[in-house]
Design a protein around this motif. Structure first.
Motif, PDB file in Angstrom:
ATOM      1  N   ARG A 298     -13.664   8.096  -9.114  1.00 61.53           N
ATOM      2  CA  ARG A 298     -12.950   8.081  -7.844  1.00 61.53           C
ATOM      3  C   ARG A 298     -11.957   6.929  -7.863  1.00 61.53           C
ATOM      4  O   ARG A 298     -12.271   5.851  -8.375  1.00 61.53           O
ATOM      5  N   LEU A 299     -10.793   7.162  -7.304  1.00 62.94           N
ATOM      6  CA  LEU A 299      -9.832   6.084  -7.078  1.00 62.94           C
ATOM      7  C   LEU A 299      -9.591   5.977  -5.584  1.00 62.94           C
ATOM      8  O   LEU A 299      -9.459   7.001  -4.896  1.00 62.94           O
ATOM      9  N   VAL A 300      -9.533   4.761  -5.097  1.00 59.67           N
ATOM     10  CA  VAL A 300      -9.335   4.551  -3.668  1.00 59.67           C
ATOM     11  C   VAL A 300      -8.309   3.447  -3.464  1.00 59.67           C
ATOM     12  O   VAL A 300      -8.309   2.424  -4.164  1.00 59.67           O
ATOM     13  N   LEU A 301      -7.399   3.665  -2.521  1.00 61.11           N
ATOM     14  CA  LEU A 301      -6.396   2.686  -2.120  1.00 61.11           C
ATOM     15  C   LEU A 301      -6.736   2.243  -0.707  1.00 61.11           C
ATOM     16  O   LEU A 301      -6.802   3.074   0.203  1.00 61.11           O
ATOM     17  N   TYR A 302      -6.953   0.942  -0.525  1.00 66.61           N
ATOM     18  CA  TYR A 302      -7.354   0.449   0.787  1.00 66.61           C
ATOM     19  C   TYR A 302      -6.750  -0.923   1.054  1.00 66.61           C
ATOM     20  O   TYR A 302      -6.278  -1.616   0.137  1.00 66.61           O
ATOM     21  N   SER A 303      -6.771  -1.310   2.328  1.00 61.13           N
ATOM     22  CA  SER A 303      -6.317  -2.635   2.754  1.00 61.13           C
ATOM     23  C   SER A 303      -7.416  -3.304   3.549  1.00 61.13           C
ATOM     24  O   SER A 303      -8.147  -2.650   4.314  1.00 61.13           O
TER      25      SER A 303
ATOM     26  N   ALA B  36       0.822  -1.217   0.000  1.00 65.51           N
ATOM     27  CA  ALA B  36       0.000   0.000   0.000  1.00 65.51           C
ATOM     28  C   ALA B  36       0.853   1.262   0.000  1.00 65.51           C
ATOM     29  O   ALA B  36       0.569   2.216  -0.730  1.00 65.51           O
ATOM     30  N   ALA B  37       1.914   1.293   0.807  1.00 64.87           N
ATOM     31  CA  ALA B  37       2.740   2.493   0.888  1.00 64.87           C
ATOM     32  C   ALA B  37       3.438   2.774  -0.440  1.00 64.87           C
ATOM     33  O   ALA B  37       3.497   3.925  -0.899  1.00 64.87           O
ATOM     34  N   ALA B  38       3.965   1.728  -1.074  1.00 64.33           N
ATOM     35  CA  ALA B  38       4.635   1.909  -2.364  1.00 64.33           C
ATOM     36  C   ALA B  38       3.644   2.325  -3.439  1.00 64.33           C
ATOM     37  O   ALA B  38       3.975   3.094  -4.346  1.00 64.33           O
ATOM     38  N   THR B  39       2.420   1.820  -3.363  1.00 65.41           N
ATOM     39  CA  THR B  39       1.396   2.210  -4.326  1.00 65.41           C
ATOM     40  C   THR B  39       1.025   3.677  -4.152  1.00 65.41           C
ATOM     41  O   THR B  39       0.879   4.418  -5.133  1.00 65.41           O
ATOM     42  N   ALA B  40       0.870   4.111  -2.903  1.00 66.24           N
ATOM     43  CA  ALA B  40       0.579   5.523  -2.643  1.00 66.24           C
ATOM     44  C   ALA B  40       1.687   6.411  -3.193  1.00 66.24           C
ATOM     45  O   ALA B  40       1.424   7.452  -3.814  1.00 66.24           O
ATOM     46  N   ALA B  41       2.936   5.999  -3.011  1.00 62.79           N
ATOM     47  CA  ALA B  41       4.063   6.782  -3.523  1.00 62.79           C
ATOM     48  C   ALA B  41       4.031   6.856  -5.045  1.00 62.79           C
ATOM     49  O   ALA B  41       4.290   7.911  -5.638  1.00 62.79           O
TER      50      ALA B  41
ATOM     51  N   PRO C  23     -17.283   0.330  -3.621  1.00 63.27           N
ATOM     52  CA  PRO C  23     -15.855   0.135  -3.894  1.00 63.27           C
ATOM     53  C   PRO C  23     -15.000   0.047  -2.635  1.00 63.27           C
ATOM     54  O   PRO C  23     -13.826  -0.313  -2.716  1.00 63.27           O
ATOM     55  N   ILE C  24     -15.582   0.376  -1.468  1.00 63.03           N
ATOM     56  CA  ILE C  24     -14.832   0.342  -0.215  1.00 63.03           C
ATOM     57  C   ILE C  24     -15.509  -0.648   0.734  1.00 63.03           C
ATOM     58  O   ILE C  24     -16.569  -0.360   1.298  1.00 63.03           O
ATOM     59  N   PRO C  25     -14.940  -1.832   0.926  1.00 63.63           N
ATOM     60  CA  PRO C  25     -15.569  -2.831   1.792  1.00 63.63           C
ATOM     61  C   PRO C  25     -15.668  -2.351   3.239  1.00 63.63           C
ATOM     62  O   PRO C  25     -14.857  -1.540   3.702  1.00 63.63           O
ATOM     63  N   ASP C  26     -16.667  -2.838   3.934  1.00 65.93           N
ATOM     64  CA  ASP C  26     -16.789  -2.542   5.358  1.00 65.93           C
ATOM     65  C   ASP C  26     -15.535  -3.011   6.088  1.00 65.93           C
ATOM     66  O   ASP C  26     -15.017  -4.107   5.833  1.00 65.93           O
ATOM     67  N   GLY C  27     -15.055  -2.179   6.990  1.00 65.95           N
ATOM     68  CA  GLY C  27     -13.885  -2.538   7.787  1.00 65.95           C
ATOM     69  C   GLY C  27     -12.553  -2.301   7.107  1.00 65.95           C
ATOM     70  O   GLY C  27     -11.503  -2.525   7.715  1.00 65.95           O
ATOM     71  N   ALA C  28     -12.563  -1.835   5.851  1.00 60.02           N
ATOM     72  CA  ALA C  28     -11.304  -1.605   5.147  1.00 60.02           C
ATOM     73  C   ALA C  28     -10.585  -0.376   5.702  1.00 60.02           C
ATOM     74  O   ALA C  28     -11.215   0.595   6.136  1.00 60.02           O
ATOM     75  N   GLU C  29      -9.269  -0.411   5.677  1.00 56.35           N
ATOM     76  CA  GLU C  29      -8.449   0.747   6.029  1.00 56.35           C
ATOM     77  C   GLU C  29      -8.149   1.521   4.757  1.00 56.35           C
ATOM     78  O   GLU C  29      -7.484   1.000   3.846  1.00 56.35           O
TER      79      GLU C  29
END
Length: 374
Positions: free
Chosen positions: A310-315, A193-198, A283-289
């Protein structure tokens, strides 16, 4: 194809002008932008022929997206080197001189095609001996351009292209929320996730994530927040004849974990919109960070009409994903017909539904995997 550069310029200029006139009339005003800000309609035939030789005319098993991105880099670097004038029909002569011999020889035994070595050698003849090394050096690439030095890259002003683009006013959805279309696309897993955000925040390198269906080029001297992108989108009226349309989007909202209150409000808004549409998966599951999210709002002339993505990055559950979701007003008939015929598939494929070759999100994931290593 032995004289394809020259012949395509001569034969295609009239057709390109005719298409341009058609797109400027009536309903075509909303999708009037063809090709790129780099090239005039009279250059569209030979530019398309060059991209075909690098990628689209090859058998699918022989295609390499790096060759397509390299071909785009050659075009954009040449444009930049010429003082950012618009490329025209006459420029085909220099391209034919640089790449013609290699095309006569062909790649993989097929006349007319260009492989990586041919593209790099031709780029050196066209642009300068420094080009092959710079084109493969991430520190000397940016905005789709290869620069002779890192200092030249740092001095580049991307807003030169913005001045030519004239993106027009923003056109977000305007109809009541209940009348809007909300749609989500499949998630694309990313290794970190961090590398993707970068990677996403490093806007100068967005052209490096180009897929078969399109690429994003940033136009402003700033980061992702407030950034405007020129989108070059590919349509395929026949298997080896890509047609390029362009459109513009601007990042109107950016949320990150650095501002949890703003991020959570954005997430709540997205979830509420999809909760009212049970036929669509959120696009954003319940409980996702949620690590980051942003809105890409369309400008006038976009082929989606009044819209935003919209684009969203989540874990979630120990895995990380990049995902897109779109919202748009019901389309006028001419846009709806275009969307039904080619737009729906292209949207799904570009945002991750189909082949990784077609999806920018998959290309970001591949880049992150390469950087992160095994």
């Amino acid at each position: 194809m032995k004289a394809s550069h020259v012949l395509s310029a001569a034969a295609g200029a009239g057709a390109a002008l005719a298409v341009d006139r058609a797109l400027r009339s009536g309903p075509g005003q909303l999708v009037r932008r063809g090709g790129s800000t780099l090239a005039s309609p009279t250059a569209s035939a030979w530019v398309t022929d060059f991209l075909n030789a690098a990628h689209y005319a090859k058998d699918p098993a022989d295609r390499d997206l790096d060759d397509l991105r390299l071909a785009f880099t050659i075009l954009t670097t040449y444009w930049h080197q010429q003082g950012t004038r618009t490329l025209g029909a006459a420029d085909v002569v220099r391209f034919h001189s640089a790449f013609g011999t290699a095309r006569f020889r062909g790649a993989g035994g097929r006349t007319g095609l260009l492989d990586t070595a041919s593209l790099l050698d031709g780029g050196a003849r066209l642009i300068g001996g420094w080009f092959p090394e710079a084109a493969q050096d991430r520190d000397r690439r940016g905005w789709g351009i290869a620069f002779p030095t890192a200092a030249a890259r740092a001095a580049h002003d991307p807003e030169v292209r913005l001045a030519r683009a004239n993106p027009g006013p923003l056109t977000p959805p305007r109809r009541p929320v209940a009348e809007q279309v909300w749609h989500t696309y499949p998630p694309v897993e990313v290794p970190d996730a961090a590398a993707t955000a970068a990677a996403v925040l490093d806007v100068a390198h967005w052209p490096d994530y180009a897929s078969e269906l399109g690429r994003f080029t940033p136009l402003r001297r700033r980061g992702l927040d407030g950034q405007t992108f020129e989108i070059e989108v590919v349509g395929f009226p026949s298997p080896r004849t890509p047609v390029f349309l362009r459109a513009y989007v601007t990042v109107t909202t950016l949320v990150t974990a650095d501002d949890p209150q703003l991020r959570d409000a954005w997430v709540e808004d997205v979830r509420a919109g999809f909760a009212a549409r049970p036929q669509e998966q959120s696009p954003i599951p319940d409980g996702a960070e949620v690590h980051a999210g942003f809105d890409l709002t369309c400008h006038a002339g976009h082929f989606m009409g009044d819209a935003k993505n919209r684009l969203v990055l989540y874990s979630t559950d120990g895995r990380s994903f990049l995902r897109a979701a779109g919202t748009w007003d019901p389309m006028r008939w001419h846009l709806a017909e275009l969307y039904d015929r080619v737009g729906a598939y292209s949207q799904h494929a570009f945002w991750g539904m189909s082949s990784p070759q077609e999806s920018m999100l998959h290309q970001i994931a591949d880049h992150v995997a390469e950087v992160a290593g095994p």
